[in-house]
Design a protein around this motif. Structure first.
Motif, PDB file in Angstrom:
ATOM      1  N   PHE A  39       0.603  -1.044   0.035  1.00 22.22           N
ATOM      2  CA  PHE A  39      -0.034  -0.276  -0.394  1.00 22.22           C
ATOM      3  C   PHE A  39       1.115   1.114   0.227  1.00 22.22           C
ATOM      4  O   PHE A  39       0.269   2.844   0.027  1.00 22.22           O
ATOM      5  N   GLY A  40       2.072   1.200   0.585  1.00 21.60           N
ATOM      6  CA  GLY A  40       2.748   2.380   0.191  1.00 21.60           C
ATOM      7  C   GLY A  40       2.151   3.639   0.687  1.00 21.60           C
ATOM      8  O   GLY A  40       2.097   3.292   2.352  1.00 21.60           O
ATOM      9  N   PRO A  41       1.886   4.484   0.259  1.00 25.27           N
ATOM     10  CA  PRO A  41       1.851   5.862   1.022  1.00 25.27           C
ATOM     11  C   PRO A  41       0.366   5.736   1.962  1.00 25.27           C
ATOM     12  O   PRO A  41      -0.186   6.651   2.886  1.00 25.27           O
ATOM     13  N   GLU A  42      -0.363   4.418   1.211  1.00 21.52           N
ATOM     14  CA  GLU A  42      -1.900   4.670   1.510  1.00 21.52           C
ATOM     15  C   GLU A  42      -1.569   4.062   3.101  1.00 21.52           C
ATOM     16  O   GLU A  42      -2.905   3.874   4.181  1.00 21.52           O
ATOM     17  N   TYR A  43      -0.790   3.310   3.927  1.00 23.12           N
ATOM     18  CA  TYR A  43      -0.954   2.529   5.076  1.00 23.12           C
ATOM     19  C   TYR A  43      -0.252   3.615   6.130  1.00 23.12           C
ATOM     20  O   TYR A  43      -1.398   3.516   6.266  1.00 23.12           O
ATOM     21  N   ASP A  44       0.301   4.882   5.328  1.00 22.26           N
ATOM     22  CA  ASP A  44       0.548   5.733   6.405  1.00 22.26           C
ATOM     23  C   ASP A  44      -0.972   6.215   6.491  1.00 22.26           C
ATOM     24  O   ASP A  44      -0.979   7.263   7.643  1.00 22.26           O
TER      25      ASP A  44
END
Length: 221
Positions: free
Chosen positions: A36-41
């Motif tokens: 998820f990359g930035p979606e995780y944060d």
């Protein structure tokens, strides 16, 4: 075996079990971050806890697995690429209408790939599983599209919307690498502008007309 030995053995077993559980959790967390990359944060910031955010992301994966996604045929890819190039050229004379057209074109592409296009948040959730890198662009484009509908977007905002839409559009077509999240609308793009100055999705096709005007060629009115 003495009682002391039994207690020590139980403690060792508990420590080993705790370490194993921690390693499993860390592995799952690492897999979610990679997917998820930035979606995780973003999910962690929006949820009440990291565990809740990770449950939400795993639920997205489960729902995504239930979709029937369809790869584009070469003919469909060429058709969309040509439509995007025509749209970019129209921006010079009709920026407000072009942003609306870009919204419709991207929505149509999302639908043809097999993603739902009803509720925007539901759409974002499904797209985040395989297209997380470009969701920041898509959110910004959607926000500008809504301001455009209210007559509140400047020409520079509209130009930024085209750039943002193009990031997800190219990602869905699989024709152009995308960069990091861009600067906020109305500001001078930094890393994203460098990415967006790369050839448009249509320029990878030999049949596309050369030297077509891109949104970055459009002067701010």
């Amino acid at each position: 075996m003495t009682s002391t030995q039994v207690i020590v053995l139980v403690l060792v077993v508990l420590v080993v079990a705790a370490v194993a559980a921690a390693l499993v959790i860390a592995g799952r967390r690492r897999a979610l971050r990679q997917r998820f990359g930035p979606e995780y944060d973003r999910a962690v910031a929006e949820q009440s806890s990291r565990s809740a955010a990770e449950r939400e992301l795993r639920d997205r994966q489960r729902r995504h697995a239930e979709l029937t996604l369809t790869p584009l045929s070469p003919e469909a890819r060429d058709r969309y690429a040509a439509a995007w190039e025509e749209l970019q050229v129209r921006f010079v004379d009709s920026p407000h209408e072009t942003v609306s057209d870009a919204h419709e074109l991207v929505t149509r592409l999302i639908s043809e790939r097999g993603y739902p296009t009803g509720d925007f948040s539901d759409q974002i959730a499904h797209l985040s599983v395989e297209h997380a890198r470009t969701l920041g662009h898509y959110r910004d484009a959607h926000e500008i599209h809504e301001r455009n509908a209210r007559g509140e977007a400047s020409t520079e905002d509209l130009r930024q919307a085209i750039v943002h839409y193009r990031a997800l559009f190219a990602d869905l077509l699989g024709t152009e690498p995308v960069g990091s999240r861009p600067a906020q609308p109305g500001t001078t793009p930094t890393s994203h502008s460098e990415s967006a100055d790369q050839p448009s999705p249509t320029e990878s096709h030999p049949t596309s007309p050369p030297q077509q005007r891109t949104p970055h060629d459009v002067p701010t009115r």
